[in-house]
Design a protein around this motif. Structure first.
Motif, PDB file in Angstrom:
ATOM      1  N   PRO A 190      16.988 -10.537  -2.649  1.00  0.00           N
ATOM      2  CA  PRO A 190      17.959 -11.179  -1.694  1.00  0.00           C
ATOM      3  C   PRO A 190      18.650  -9.993  -0.893  1.00  0.00           C
ATOM      4  O   PRO A 190      19.422  -9.149  -1.570  1.00  0.00           O
ATOM      5  CB  PRO A 190      18.533 -12.275  -2.138  1.00  0.00           C
ATOM      6  CG  PRO A 190      17.757 -12.832  -3.368  1.00  0.00           C
ATOM      7  CD  PRO A 190      17.299 -11.361  -3.893  1.00  0.00           C
ATOM      8  N   GLY A 191      18.553  -9.923   0.763  1.00  0.00           N
ATOM      9  CA  GLY A 191      19.110  -8.717   1.138  1.00  0.00           C
ATOM     10  C   GLY A 191      18.364  -7.820   1.629  1.00  0.00           C
ATOM     11  O   GLY A 191      18.318  -7.207   2.769  1.00  0.00           O
ATOM     12  N   ARG A 192      17.215  -7.777   1.044  1.00  0.00           N
ATOM     13  CA  ARG A 192      15.902  -7.112   1.340  1.00  0.00           C
ATOM     14  C   ARG A 192      15.036  -7.915   1.951  1.00  0.00           C
ATOM     15  O   ARG A 192      14.536  -7.771   3.025  1.00  0.00           O
ATOM     16  CB  ARG A 192      15.569  -5.973   0.430  1.00  0.00           C
ATOM     17  CG  ARG A 192      16.627  -5.038  -0.031  1.00  0.00           C
ATOM     18  CD  ARG A 192      16.171  -4.352  -1.284  1.00  0.00           C
ATOM     19  NE  ARG A 192      17.315  -3.353  -1.622  1.00  0.00           N
ATOM     20  CZ  ARG A 192      17.745  -2.947  -2.903  1.00  0.00           C
ATOM     21  NH1 ARG A 192      16.672  -3.355  -3.996  1.00  0.00           N
ATOM     22  NH2 ARG A 192      18.556  -2.023  -3.287  1.00  0.00           N
ATOM     23  N   ILE A 193      14.695  -8.943   1.145  1.00  0.00           N
ATOM     24  CA  ILE A 193      13.600 -10.022   1.715  1.00  0.00           C
ATOM     25  C   ILE A 193      14.338 -11.350   1.266  1.00  0.00           C
ATOM     26  O   ILE A 193      14.752 -11.759   0.294  1.00  0.00           O
ATOM     27  CB  ILE A 193      12.330  -9.805   0.849  1.00  0.00           C
ATOM     28  CG1 ILE A 193      11.758  -8.522   1.381  1.00  0.00           C
ATOM     29  CG2 ILE A 193      11.479 -11.135   0.967  1.00  0.00           C
ATOM     30  CD1 ILE A 193      10.271  -8.388   0.734  1.00  0.00           C
ATOM     31  N   ASP A 194      14.898 -12.048   2.193  1.00  0.00           N
ATOM     32  CA  ASP A 194      15.649 -13.194   2.011  1.00  0.00           C
ATOM     33  C   ASP A 194      14.511 -14.669   2.358  1.00  0.00           C
ATOM     34  O   ASP A 194      14.910 -15.529   1.893  1.00  0.00           O
ATOM     35  CB  ASP A 194      16.612 -13.358   3.335  1.00  0.00           C
ATOM     36  CG  ASP A 194      17.640 -12.124   3.245  1.00  0.00           C
ATOM     37  OD1 ASP A 194      18.303 -12.124   2.198  1.00  0.00           O
ATOM     38  OD2 ASP A 194      17.243 -11.470   4.254  1.00  0.00           O
ATOM     39  N   ALA A 227       0.870  -1.388  -0.115  1.00  0.00           N
ATOM     40  CA  ALA A 227       0.024  -0.071  -0.044  1.00  0.00           C
ATOM     41  C   ALA A 227       0.777   1.232   0.106  1.00  0.00           C
ATOM     42  O   ALA A 227       0.637   2.234  -0.659  1.00  0.00           O
ATOM     43  CB  ALA A 227      -1.132   0.075   1.252  1.00  0.00           C
ATOM     44  N   ALA A 228       2.188   1.018   0.523  1.00  0.00           N
ATOM     45  CA  ALA A 228       2.896   2.229   0.459  1.00  0.00           C
ATOM     46  C   ALA A 228       3.637   2.560  -0.766  1.00  0.00           C
ATOM     47  O   ALA A 228       3.751   3.530  -1.311  1.00  0.00           O
ATOM     48  CB  ALA A 228       4.054   2.204   1.907  1.00  0.00           C
ATOM     49  N   PHE A 229       4.253   1.467  -1.362  1.00  0.00           N
ATOM     50  CA  PHE A 229       4.838   1.596  -2.616  1.00  0.00           C
ATOM     51  C   PHE A 229       4.163   0.466  -3.719  1.00  0.00           C
ATOM     52  O   PHE A 229       4.557  -0.706  -3.446  1.00  0.00           O
ATOM     53  CB  PHE A 229       6.385   1.412  -2.515  1.00  0.00           C
ATOM     54  CG  PHE A 229       6.835   2.259  -1.760  1.00  0.00           C
ATOM     55  CD1 PHE A 229       7.168   3.607  -2.323  1.00  0.00           C
ATOM     56  CD2 PHE A 229       7.117   2.129  -0.504  1.00  0.00           C
ATOM     57  CE1 PHE A 229       7.953   4.642  -1.312  1.00  0.00           C
ATOM     58  CE2 PHE A 229       7.807   3.057   0.448  1.00  0.00           C
ATOM     59  CZ  PHE A 229       8.077   4.496  -0.126  1.00  0.00           C
ATOM     60  N   ASN A 230       3.465   0.847  -4.557  1.00  0.00           N
ATOM     61  CA  ASN A 230       3.049   0.194  -5.452  1.00  0.00           C
ATOM     62  C   ASN A 230       3.516   0.368  -6.794  1.00  0.00           C
ATOM     63  O   ASN A 230       3.172   1.042  -7.762  1.00  0.00           O
ATOM     64  CB  ASN A 230       1.516   0.302  -5.588  1.00  0.00           C
ATOM     65  CG  ASN A 230       0.656  -0.624  -6.607  1.00  0.00           C
ATOM     66  OD1 ASN A 230       1.413  -1.360  -7.174  1.00  0.00           O
ATOM     67  ND2 ASN A 230      -0.721  -0.397  -6.929  1.00  0.00           N
ATOM     68  N   LYS A 231       4.794  -0.595  -6.987  1.00  0.00           N
ATOM     69  CA  LYS A 231       5.534  -0.264  -8.141  1.00  0.00           C
ATOM     70  C   LYS A 231       5.940   1.067  -8.543  1.00  0.00           C
ATOM     71  O   LYS A 231       5.956   1.562  -9.746  1.00  0.00           O
ATOM     72  CB  LYS A 231       4.835  -0.898  -9.409  1.00  0.00           C
ATOM     73  CG  LYS A 231       4.666  -2.508  -9.312  1.00  0.00           C
ATOM     74  CD  LYS A 231       4.190  -3.222 -10.620  1.00  0.00           C
ATOM     75  CE  LYS A 231       4.044  -4.736 -10.362  1.00  0.00           C
ATOM     76  NZ  LYS A 231       3.545  -5.241 -11.687  1.00  0.00           N
ATOM     77  N   ASP A 255       7.357  -3.929  -6.346  1.00  0.00           N
ATOM     78  CA  ASP A 255       8.393  -3.785  -7.148  1.00  0.00           C
ATOM     79  C   ASP A 255       9.436  -4.851  -7.010  1.00  0.00           C
ATOM     80  O   ASP A 255       9.684  -5.173  -5.972  1.00  0.00           O
ATOM     81  CB  ASP A 255       8.973  -2.414  -7.034  1.00  0.00           C
ATOM     82  CG  ASP A 255       9.812  -2.095  -7.980  1.00  0.00           C
ATOM     83  OD1 ASP A 255      11.065  -2.598  -8.281  1.00  0.00           O
ATOM     84  OD2 ASP A 255       9.531  -1.065  -8.994  1.00  0.00           O
ATOM     85  N   PRO A 256       9.971  -5.519  -8.239  1.00  0.00           N
ATOM     86  CA  PRO A 256      10.883  -6.489  -8.028  1.00  0.00           C
ATOM     87  C   PRO A 256      12.265  -6.140  -7.069  1.00  0.00           C
ATOM     88  O   PRO A 256      12.904  -6.821  -6.522  1.00  0.00           O
ATOM     89  CB  PRO A 256      11.452  -6.908  -9.401  1.00  0.00           C
ATOM     90  CG  PRO A 256       9.948  -6.523 -10.292  1.00  0.00           C
ATOM     91  CD  PRO A 256       9.432  -5.291  -9.690  1.00  0.00           C
ATOM     92  N   ALA A 257      12.537  -4.948  -6.999  1.00  0.00           N
ATOM     93  CA  ALA A 257      13.560  -4.283  -6.336  1.00  0.00           C
ATOM     94  C   ALA A 257      13.751  -4.517  -4.894  1.00  0.00           C
ATOM     95  O   ALA A 257      14.612  -4.945  -4.195  1.00  0.00           O
ATOM     96  CB  ALA A 257      13.990  -2.670  -6.518  1.00  0.00           C
TER      97      ALA A 257
END
Length: 447
Positions: free
Chosen positions: A370-374, A315-319, A364-366
């Motif tokens: 990995p390293g942000r979501i592992d 909800a905060a960042f939608n692509k 967003d794929p960014a």
């Protein structure tokens, strides 16, 4: 009287007379000198004498003031506790319950808690307000001054800065440490067996409401093996700090729990925190006053033994489509600011971050790198495994009814689903009525 006696008296008079004459002469000279210096002198006539007298009084006053300050420094000692320090809230909580205190100016702290059944509990605690207060601690008197700055204001929330100053005899200075340790132990004891929920308050984290009772891990029923898998991964991360440091890998781990609403994502995080004896820091990325710098500061100053929770991150960042040109969300946080806070040069170490979303496809794929979501885990609607476990949890020993319930659920079209939150609500409404619960569930599926 003989002639000899008369002669002696006259001699005595003769000896005394010159003295009286000399005294009179000296007095006359002093009077004349005073008249010459004071009365006839134009300097004194113009008020110079008053000026000298005033100067003398000012010097005396300054000497007394300096002497008092010197005595204060030698005999007394101050301890200042600013409102931004962690011990500030501990002290106010401690002194609010301290019996031996003299306070005429009070402030109220209200705690409000709404229970799951709708009932509300409200507690009031009176603490010393701005002003002077006196306590007696371990035989020593301490003066408390609570002062609120009228000029210095926290621009993020508009609250004024405060300080509490403790004053006591220099010989009793060791009691300051005893007092603060006692305040900390009181706060720790009150939070024992509970989970503290922190929210951002300006540039710092502050407890939100009263600490919540720890939720048992087995009270949140996920699909078979999911809870154990997440728990094992978290424990593996917590026990291998040296492995990360030896290899130069940032010691942090990010988790994403995604799935439909009411599937138990947030409830499981709360139960996991209680199981690990951790607290939870909830950060709302859509907060109006949140900026990149403040976000980075908050994520680098998370209280010890705490899980960072970012709910509904989609909800905060939608692509990056919140504002097509700049990539801002409704607050002042940019998408790049969030990414840098998660794994940039200034990002924090030794952190466990959980994110939740109902729509992972919108991320967003960014942010999924990995390293942000592992670790990503889908938590969906109630499965047959969860239905059976929940039924037996609410209705122990009702094995026949449970079989009837599960047999019916197996016949339901697989396109029709029910969330664990809905299922729990039905069981709560029918605490002692298994037939009523089954009937309500059938009604939900028919609709």
């Amino acid at each position: 009287m003989s002639s000899e006696d008369i002669t002696i008296d006259r001699t005595a008079v003769a000896e005394i007379a010159p003295t009286n004459v000399e005294d009179s002469s000296m007095k006359a000279k002093a009077t004349s000198l005073y008249d010459e210096i004071v009365k006839k002198n134009p300097f004194f006539a113009a008020g110079g004498g008053l000026m000298l007298l005033g100067s003398a009084l000012a010097i005396a006053r300054s000497a007394i003031k300096s002497g008092s300050a010197f005595a204060y420094r030698q005999l007394l000692i101050d301890l200042e506790i600013p409102s931004k320090d962690k011990s500030y809230l501990w002290f106010l909580q401690w002194v609010g319950k301290y019996p031996q205190r003299s306070s005429r100016q009070l402030s109220v702290e209200t705690s409000f808690h709404q229970h799951d059944n709708g009932s509300v509990t409200t507690n009031f605690q009176f603490v010393p307000g701005p002003g002077r207060h006196l306590i007696k601690y371990k035989g020593a008197y301490m003066l408390i001054r609570r002062e609120r700055s009228g000029k210095m204001v926290d621009m993020t929330n508009g609250s004024p800065f405060e300080t509490v100053t403790l004053t006591t005899l220099y010989r009793d200075r060791h009691l300051f440490k005893d007092l603060l340790l006692e305040a900390k132990e009181l706060a720790t004891k009150q939070n024992e067996g509970k989970t503290v929920i922190y929210t951002s308050w300006g540039p710092e984290w502050r407890p939100f409401g009263q600490p919540k009772s720890k939720r048992l891990l087995n009270s949140v029923i996920l699909d078979e093996g999911i809870a154990k898998t997440i728990l094992n991964d978290v424990r593996d991360f917590m026990g291998n700090g040296n492995w990360y440091f030896d290899r130069g890998i940032p010691y942090r781990r990010g988790y994403l729990l995604h799935g439909p609403p009411g599937s138990g994502k947030t409830s499981f995080i709360q139960a996991l925190a209680g199981h690990l004896d951790y607290n939870i820091c909830i950060l709302n990325l859509a907060e109006p006053n949140l900026t990149d710098d403040r976000l980075n500061h908050l994520m680098n100053h998370i209280p010890e033994r705490s899980i960072l929770l970012l709910e509904d991150v989609d909800a905060a960042f939608n692509k990056r489509e919140q504002t097509k040109e700049k990539g801002f969300n409704s607050s002042g946080v940019t998408f790049s600011g969030l990414l840098n806070s998660l794994d940039g040069v200034t990002s924090s170490e030794e952190t466990i971050t959980f994110m939740t979303t109902n729509h992972p496809e919108k991320l967003d794929p960014a942010i999924l790198r990995p390293g942000r979501i592992d670790f990503k885990q889908y938590i969906g609607n109630a499965t047959l495994y969860q239905m059976e476990k929940m039924f037996m949890k609410f209705y122990p020993n009702e094995h026949e009814k449970c079989k009837e319930f599960i047999d019916y659920c197996k016949t339901v079209d697989k396109s029709k689903t029910i969330s664990t939150a809905q299922l729990q609500g039905i069981f709560v409404m029918n605490k002692n009525d298994t037939n009523g619960a089954i009937s309500m569930i059938k009604e939900v599926y028919r609709n």
